[in-house]
Design a protein around this motif. Structure first.
Motif, mmCIF file in Angstrom:
data_model
loop_
_atom_site.group_PDB
_atom_site.id
_atom_site.type_symbol
_atom_site.label_atom_id
_atom_site.label_comp_id
_atom_site.label_asym_id
_atom_site.label_seq_id
_atom_site.Cartn_x
_atom_site.Cartn_y
_atom_site.Cartn_z
ATOM 1 N N LEU A 87 0.740 -1.092 -0.131
ATOM 2 C CA LEU A 87 0.008 0.077 -0.072
ATOM 3 C C LEU A 87 0.656 1.313 0.147
ATOM 4 C CD1 LEU A 87 -2.945 -0.702 2.598
ATOM 5 C CD2 LEU A 87 -3.105 -0.338 0.255
ATOM 6 N N PHE A 88 2.150 1.203 0.820
ATOM 7 C CA PHE A 88 2.677 2.325 0.949
ATOM 8 C C PHE A 88 3.466 2.730 -0.397
ATOM 9 C CE2 PHE A 88 2.208 1.301 5.554
ATOM 10 C CZ PHE A 88 1.537 2.162 5.865
ATOM 11 N N THR A 89 4.134 1.835 -0.816
ATOM 12 C CA THR A 89 4.933 2.035 -2.173
ATOM 13 C C THR A 89 4.155 2.321 -3.257
ATOM 14 O OG1 THR A 89 4.940 -0.604 -2.415
ATOM 15 C CG2 THR A 89 6.841 0.394 -1.228
ATOM 16 N N CYS A 90 3.138 1.735 -3.337
ATOM 17 C CA CYS A 90 2.148 1.741 -4.632
ATOM 18 C C CYS A 90 1.489 3.468 -4.486
ATOM 19 C CB CYS A 90 1.073 0.967 -4.800
ATOM 20 S SG CYS A 90 1.572 -0.833 -5.101
ATOM 21 N N LEU A 91 1.372 3.732 -3.407
ATOM 22 C CA LEU A 91 0.615 5.042 -3.147
ATOM 23 C C LEU A 91 1.729 6.143 -3.481
ATOM 24 C CD1 LEU A 91 -2.408 4.145 -0.394
ATOM 25 C CD2 LEU A 91 -2.598 4.725 -2.810
ATOM 26 N N LYS A 92 2.763 5.936 -2.769
ATOM 27 C CA LYS A 92 3.903 7.011 -2.991
ATOM 28 C C LYS A 92 4.214 7.075 -4.331
ATOM 29 C CE LYS A 92 7.589 7.085 -0.574
ATOM 30 N NZ LYS A 92 7.491 8.542 0.096
ATOM 31 N N GLU A 93 4.390 6.108 -5.322
ATOM 32 C CA GLU A 93 4.500 6.213 -6.742
ATOM 33 C C GLU A 93 3.393 6.895 -7.496
ATOM 34 O OE1 GLU A 93 5.065 2.203 -8.233
ATOM 35 O OE2 GLU A 93 6.939 1.861 -6.921
ATOM 36 N N ALA A 94 2.284 6.886 -6.796
ATOM 37 C CA ALA A 94 1.066 7.627 -7.291
ATOM 38 C C ALA A 94 1.071 8.963 -6.900
ATOM 39 C CB ALA A 94 -0.177 7.029 -6.973
ATOM 40 N N GLY A 95 2.110 9.348 -6.287
ATOM 41 C CA GLY A 95 1.964 10.862 -5.592
ATOM 42 C C GLY A 95 1.429 11.129 -4.332
ATOM 43 N N TYR A 96 1.266 10.039 -3.389
ATOM 44 C CA TYR A 96 0.645 10.225 -2.182
ATOM 45 C C TYR A 96 1.629 10.356 -1.269
ATOM 46 C CZ TYR A 96 -4.107 9.002 -3.160
ATOM 47 O OH TYR A 96 -5.447 9.118 -3.870
ATOM 48 N N SER A 370 -10.728 -9.959 2.697
ATOM 49 C CA SER A 370 -9.658 -8.920 2.973
ATOM 50 C C SER A 370 -8.534 -8.872 1.877
ATOM 51 C CB SER A 370 -9.109 -8.938 4.260
ATOM 52 O OG SER A 370 -8.363 -10.358 4.647
ATOM 53 N N VAL A 371 -8.428 -9.629 1.155
ATOM 54 C CA VAL A 371 -7.612 -9.749 0.108
ATOM 55 C C VAL A 371 -7.947 -8.779 -0.937
ATOM 56 C CG1 VAL A 371 -6.648 -12.304 0.258
ATOM 57 C CG2 VAL A 371 -8.596 -11.677 -1.379
ATOM 58 N N ASP A 372 -9.311 -8.300 -0.932
ATOM 59 C CA ASP A 372 -9.637 -7.491 -2.051
ATOM 60 C C ASP A 372 -9.435 -5.905 -1.465
ATOM 61 O OD1 ASP A 372 -11.088 -9.642 -3.454
ATOM 62 O OD2 ASP A 372 -12.660 -9.717 -2.200
ATOM 63 N N LEU A 373 -9.143 -5.530 -0.585
ATOM 64 C CA LEU A 373 -9.093 -4.495 0.140
ATOM 65 C C LEU A 373 -7.791 -3.607 -0.625
ATOM 66 C CD1 LEU A 373 -10.413 -2.136 1.892
ATOM 67 C CD2 LEU A 373 -8.824 -2.932 3.989
ATOM 68 N N PHE A 374 -6.753 -4.246 -0.728
ATOM 69 C CA PHE A 374 -5.571 -3.499 -1.293
ATOM 70 C C PHE A 374 -6.142 -3.206 -2.754
ATOM 71 C CE2 PHE A 374 -2.005 -4.500 -4.218
ATOM 72 C CZ PHE A 374 -0.878 -3.732 -3.742
ATOM 73 N N PRO A 375 -6.433 -4.044 -3.640
ATOM 74 C CA PRO A 375 -6.705 -3.638 -5.109
ATOM 75 C C PRO A 375 -7.883 -2.540 -5.144
ATOM 76 C CG PRO A 375 -7.537 -6.045 -4.860
ATOM 77 C CD PRO A 375 -6.748 -5.439 -3.680
ATOM 78 N N THR A 376 -8.758 -2.563 -4.150
ATOM 79 C CA THR A 376 -9.856 -1.539 -4.099
ATOM 80 C C THR A 376 -9.224 0.059 -3.785
ATOM 81 O OG1 THR A 376 -11.384 -3.357 -3.150
ATOM 82 C CG2 THR A 376 -11.980 -0.889 -2.600
ATOM 83 N N ILE A 377 -8.282 -0.205 -2.871
ATOM 84 C CA ILE A 377 -7.702 1.316 -2.635
ATOM 85 C C ILE A 377 -6.981 1.708 -3.553
ATOM 86 C CG2 ILE A 377 -5.761 2.189 -0.874
ATOM 87 C CD1 ILE A 377 -7.050 0.549 1.073
ATOM 88 N N LEU A 378 -5.985 0.739 -4.461
ATOM 89 C CA LEU A 378 -5.284 1.134 -5.539
ATOM 90 C C LEU A 378 -6.203 1.545 -6.573
ATOM 91 C CD1 LEU A 378 -2.418 -1.343 -5.933
ATOM 92 C CD2 LEU A 378 -2.651 0.586 -4.319
ATOM 93 N N ALA A 379 -7.430 0.990 -6.828
ATOM 94 C CA ALA A 379 -8.314 1.430 -7.936
ATOM 95 C C ALA A 379 -8.892 2.920 -7.654
ATOM 96 C CB ALA A 379 -9.464 0.453 -8.014
#
Length: 496
Positions: A87-96, A370-379
């Motif tokens: 979550l942290f690395t993906c969202l940082k790459e997206a500017g978060y 709960s495996v669905d939470l990560f891709p939901t937040i990324l989307a």
């Protein structure tokens, strides 16, 4: 100028039973979560991918099952691999801009190394956590960890000369039937500390930069330590009834007979004579539940304040997620805790999501994981999707929910399909395995183990075949029960 991407507020608790949120009649009110529920999508059949903390939290971070990451245990084995997108690395790459406040538990806790009389260094843990992509961390890494190690919370408590009485209260050893009172001021409680740190952080942020703020409360996980200030908010005369059946453990064909008769399975056994939770009387259960509920109410007060601040700061451009890593037996079946439990009490979790701009309540009955939470937040953040075991929740719901639910950790796995549930459990003390089968439509509270009953042979065969399919795809059972995948490689190659 405000950020175009939605700000994201992820609020999680530890070991919170779904009925503390979703039960129609509760012995308390929850202004914060009740307000959020009225404006959110309520996922009423959400399941955790693991019944214990670390594997469940690593699933939140990656959208991967424990047997895929190899993160299967609270106490041994693999930490969350830094090379995995999270979550942290993906969202940082997206500017978060990213922050975490509270419990992490992405690395096994070395329980055998803990010492009651000494608080030990924790810097290598904190450095590891920050290496996962957090711009900021306020670590209160669990109610027990803060007693054993110098996380950020225990450092501050020592500076205030509060750590010693805190440790003395909860490290006195097993005290049958006794539930100690929190010894410090309400503001110094771990959950109050986490909420305060999160609010201080949110108040300092620039709305022009998309923010990902994870507020991770350690409660209502034992030791049920809510300050007495909150007890009056709970009316135990209106308590939900404990779910149990006299004589339900007589056949001793279920793993948790060891928790009921001793020497123990779930954490509650440590506070019972001989490790046998059958020794607890109704006065004990009433006091236990009152303290558990009081912590739920205490956390809700912080949630109310945090959400109000985030709404003031970010307006409608805000995604809010609330969930828990797993549940607790909460006295049902005369057990408390979660270890060794694959009951619905532990596997089903509360899940609320208020999508940006959402104003009305929506109820979703389809089963999700709960495996669905990560891709939901990324989307929602507009990130490029990462290959994982989950799917965005809207896709899962559109498909009619998950046909098969799997939840697992070291030595245990449950698989649900067509209203039936198969559990394979290994008892650590003896190595004995327990096979359990339940008809959740007829027996939703899982009183009767149907394993090897002739009339359920067909359902047993179907679920064993489904389990075999997961083994062939992921090496699931080998990872969980042997620490290696089906090709004989160590567990860190799981799923590869």
């Amino acid at each position: 100028m405000s950020a175009q991407k939605p700000h994201i507020l992820l609020i999680t608790t530890d070991e919170q039973h779904r009925d503390t949120i979703f039960a129609p009649c509760k012995p308390y009110s929850l202004p914060g979560l009740e307000h959020l529920m009225e404006q959110s999508t309520n996922y009423e059949n959400a399941y955790t991918a693991s019944p214990v903390c670390l594997p469940a939290r690593c699933t939140w971070m990656t959208g991967l099952y424990p047997f895929t990451t190899g993160c299967c245990s609270n106490r041994m084995g693999r930490s969350l691999p830094r090379q995995l997108p999270n979550l942290f690395t993906c969202l940082k790459e997206a500017g978060y801009h990213t922050s975490m406040h509270g419990k992490c538990h992405f690395i096994p806790v070395p329980y055998p190394a803990t010492k009651r009389e000494v608080t030990q260094e924790y810097e290598h843990f904190l450095l590891y956590y920050r290496s996962l992509g957090m711009d900021h961390l306020d670590a209160q890494d669990g109610n027990n960890v803060s007693l054993w190690y110098y996380d950020d919370y225990s450092k501050e408590m020592e500076e205030k000369d509060c750590l010693k009485p805190y440790k003395q209260t909860y490290q006195a050893g097993p005290q049958p039937f006794r539930l100690p009172d929190f010894p410090l001021a309400e503001k110094d409680h771990p959950d109050s500390w986490v909420g305060r740190k999160a609010m201080e952080w949110i108040s300092q942020q620039d709305p022009a930069t998309p923010q990902f703020t994870w507020v991770s409360f350690s409660g209502p996980h034992y030791p049920m330590d809510a300050p007495s200030d909150w007890f009056d908010r709970v009316d135990m005369d209106r308590d939900m009834e404990r779910i149990f059946r006299p004589g339900e453990w007589e056949k001793r064909d279920k793993l948790n007979c060891n928790g009921y008769y001793g020497p123990g399975t779930t954490e509650g056994s440590g506070n019972a004579p001989g490790g046998a939770q059958k020794e607890f009387d109704e006065n004990y259960w009433r006091d236990w539940r009152r303290r558990y509920y009081a912590n739920v109410v205490q956390i809700d007060d912080m949630i109310c304040r945090i959400v109000a601040l985030a709404e003031e700061k970010y307006g409608d451009n805000l995604l809010i997620v609330f969930t828990s890593d797993h549940g607790d037996m909460m006295g049902n079946h005369s057990l408390w805790g979660k270890n060794f439990s694959l009951y619905e009490d532990v596997l089903r979790v509360p899940l609320l999501i208020r999508y940006p701009g959402q104003k009305e309540k929506r109820t979703v009955a389809e089963r999700v994981s709960s495996v669905d939470l990560f891709p939901t937040i990324l989307a929602q953040a507009g990130c490029e999707q990462v290959v994982c075991d989950g799917l965005p929740l809207d896709q899962v719901v559109e498909m009619g929910g998950r046909e098969v639910i799997v939840s697992c950790c070291e030595g245990r796995i449950a698989i649900l399909q067509d209203g039936f549930k198969l559990c394979r459990n290994r008892y650590d003390r003896t190595g004995q395995e327990y096979m359990e089968l339940y008809d959740l439509n007829r027996d939703p509270h899982e009183f009767e183990n149907l394993w090897d009953q002739p009339e359920y042979r067909e359902q047993q065969t179907v679920l064993l075949a489904a389990l075999q399919q997961w083994e062939e795809k992921y090496g699931a059972l080998s990872v969980l029960f042997e620490g290696k995948n089906q090709k004989g490689k160590p567990y860190w190659y799981a799923g590869k």
